[in-house]
Write an enzyme that holds these catalytic residues in place. Structure first.
Site, mmCIF file in Angstrom:
data_model
loop_
_atom_site.group_PDB
_atom_site.id
_atom_site.type_symbol
_atom_site.label_atom_id
_atom_site.label_comp_id
_atom_site.label_asym_id
_atom_site.label_seq_id
_atom_site.Cartn_x
_atom_site.Cartn_y
_atom_site.Cartn_z
ATOM 1 N N PHE A 174 33.843 35.211 43.389
ATOM 2 C CA PHE A 174 34.632 34.193 44.084
ATOM 3 C C PHE A 174 36.055 34.204 43.545
ATOM 4 O O PHE A 174 36.344 34.702 42.455
ATOM 5 C CB PHE A 174 34.008 32.799 43.912
ATOM 6 C CG PHE A 174 33.998 32.294 42.496
ATOM 7 C CD1 PHE A 174 35.038 31.521 42.005
ATOM 8 C CD2 PHE A 174 32.945 32.592 41.632
ATOM 9 C CE1 PHE A 174 35.032 31.060 40.697
ATOM 10 C CE2 PHE A 174 32.925 32.136 40.329
ATOM 11 C CZ PHE A 174 33.982 31.363 39.858
ATOM 12 N N CYS A 175 36.963 33.646 44.360
ATOM 13 C CA CYS A 175 38.364 33.497 43.975
ATOM 14 C C CYS A 175 38.928 32.301 44.729
ATOM 15 O O CYS A 175 38.186 31.566 45.378
ATOM 16 C CB CYS A 175 39.153 34.767 44.254
ATOM 17 S SG CYS A 175 39.129 35.291 45.981
ATOM 18 N N THR A 176 40.221 32.087 44.660
ATOM 19 C CA THR A 176 40.809 30.862 45.209
ATOM 20 C C THR A 176 40.590 30.734 46.719
ATOM 21 O O THR A 176 40.062 29.739 47.203
ATOM 22 C CB THR A 176 42.315 30.806 44.899
ATOM 23 O OG1 THR A 176 42.513 30.964 43.497
ATOM 24 C CG2 THR A 176 42.900 29.468 45.348
ATOM 25 N N GLY A 178 39.724 33.748 48.768
ATOM 26 C CA GLY A 178 38.904 34.828 49.290
ATOM 27 C C GLY A 178 39.527 36.206 49.236
ATOM 28 O O GLY A 178 38.822 37.210 49.283
ATOM 29 N N ILE A 203 37.192 29.240 46.840
ATOM 30 C CA ILE A 203 37.002 27.922 46.216
ATOM 31 C C ILE A 203 37.567 26.818 47.106
ATOM 32 O O ILE A 203 36.984 25.734 47.217
ATOM 33 C CB ILE A 203 37.696 27.889 44.846
ATOM 34 C CG1 ILE A 203 37.129 28.961 43.919
ATOM 35 C CG2 ILE A 203 37.560 26.510 44.194
ATOM 36 C CD1 ILE A 203 38.021 29.276 42.730
#
Length: 301
Positions: A174-176, A178, A203
């Site tokens: 996951f990241c901020t 995508g 997120i």
């Protein structure tokens, strides 16, 4: 209230430079501020402005080659979170330094925010946070592995050194918003990892859609604008930014002896020279003068 739109789209632009002028003109004509990056692999960025202005810019972007199905994640800010509008040409819209990585040719399996908790709580799943160390420091998911990278370009080397830890594991990333996962999951697939997943919408989408009482997220999510961080429901978080090192700070951090606005914080006080600090102090003096004249500082946000 300002509408904030975070967006990215992987597509092939034959001549990104030709797209820059009309895109910047559209943003400025509608009073939009923020940063958009253009590269041969697509577009990425965050912009803010009125509802009508954001809609106009999104409509323009959707006319660009391959961008008809552009998606975005929206939130709101009580003040304009950017000082000016920038459209920049880059080699990559998110820098990984792996020329063979191409998300358009395939990524990991998308997992919706509603299904994310069940996936990451499975015993055979390793959860990897692909963001930088200063982002992870203020919030992440339960049980997530922090690669402790200072830039996304360090991720491939980290994976090569640590891949033995994940034998017979499914990988959830996951990241901020995508975009980093689009590249990191494509990279892992190229490395032979078959069962790789990533959080659809990142997120930000999770915090928007998953109720806090059902959330496995702890802390705040760093965002690359004047809000600095957001929490559940995408409410603005408590953090401020050290304008010397660009790291997020808790309000209490600004009371530490090491903190000097725009000059140093406890993270970077030992990382810069006295000459650097004096240069930062001069920048702060210019900012103070501009504020006294009622001008907005056009800094690097």
């Amino acid at each position: 209230m300002f509408t904030v739109a975070a967006l990215y789209h992987f597509t092939r632009f034959a001549d990104p430079a030709a797209l820059r002028g009309p895109l910047l003109d559209t943003c400025q004509a509608h009073g939009i501020s923020g940063t958009l990056l253009l590269a041969g692999e697509g577009i990425n960025g965050t912009i803010a402005g009125t509802r009508a202005g954001i809609d106009a810019v999104l409509a323009h972007i959707r006319t660009l080659p391959g961008c008809a199905d552009l998606a975005r994640k929206e939130s709101h800010a009580t003040e304009q979170p950017f000082n000016r509008m920038k459209v920049r040409l880059k080699c990559e819209i998110v820098t990984m330094g792996q020329p063979d990585v191409n998300p358009a040719e395939g990524t990991g399996t998308y997992v919706t925010p509603a299904d994310w908790n069940a996936l990451i709580q499975s015993d055979d799943v390793a959860v990897i946070d692909t963001r930088n160390d200063y982002e992870v420091a203020i919030g992440t998911f339960d049980g997530a592995i922090d690669p402790q990278t200072r830039s996304f370009g360090e991720f491939p080397a980290w994976w090569e050194a640590n891949k033995h830890r994940f034998h017979n594991k499914r990988i959830a990333m996951f990241c901020t918003g995508g975009i980093r996962c689009e590249k990191s999951t494509n990279y892992l697939r190229q490395q032979g990892v078959e069962d790789v997943y990533h959080l659809q919408g990142g997120i930000l989408k999770y915090l928007e859609e998953v109720p806090q009482d059902q959330s496995t997220w702890n802390g705040s999510c760093f965002v690359f604008d004047g809000r600095v961080s957001v929490g559940h429901g995408l409410a603005e978080g408590p953090h401020v930014l050290c304008h010397a090192c660009r790291r997020p700070l808790e309000p209490a951090d600004t009371q530490l002896p090491s903190f000097e606005e725009g000059v140093a914080c406890h993270h970077c006080v030992d990382e810069t020279t006295p000459e650097d600090k004096e240069r930062f102090r001069e920048r702060q003096r210019q900012i103070a003068l501009a504020r006294a004249r009622g001008e907005r500082h056009i800094g690097s946000l």
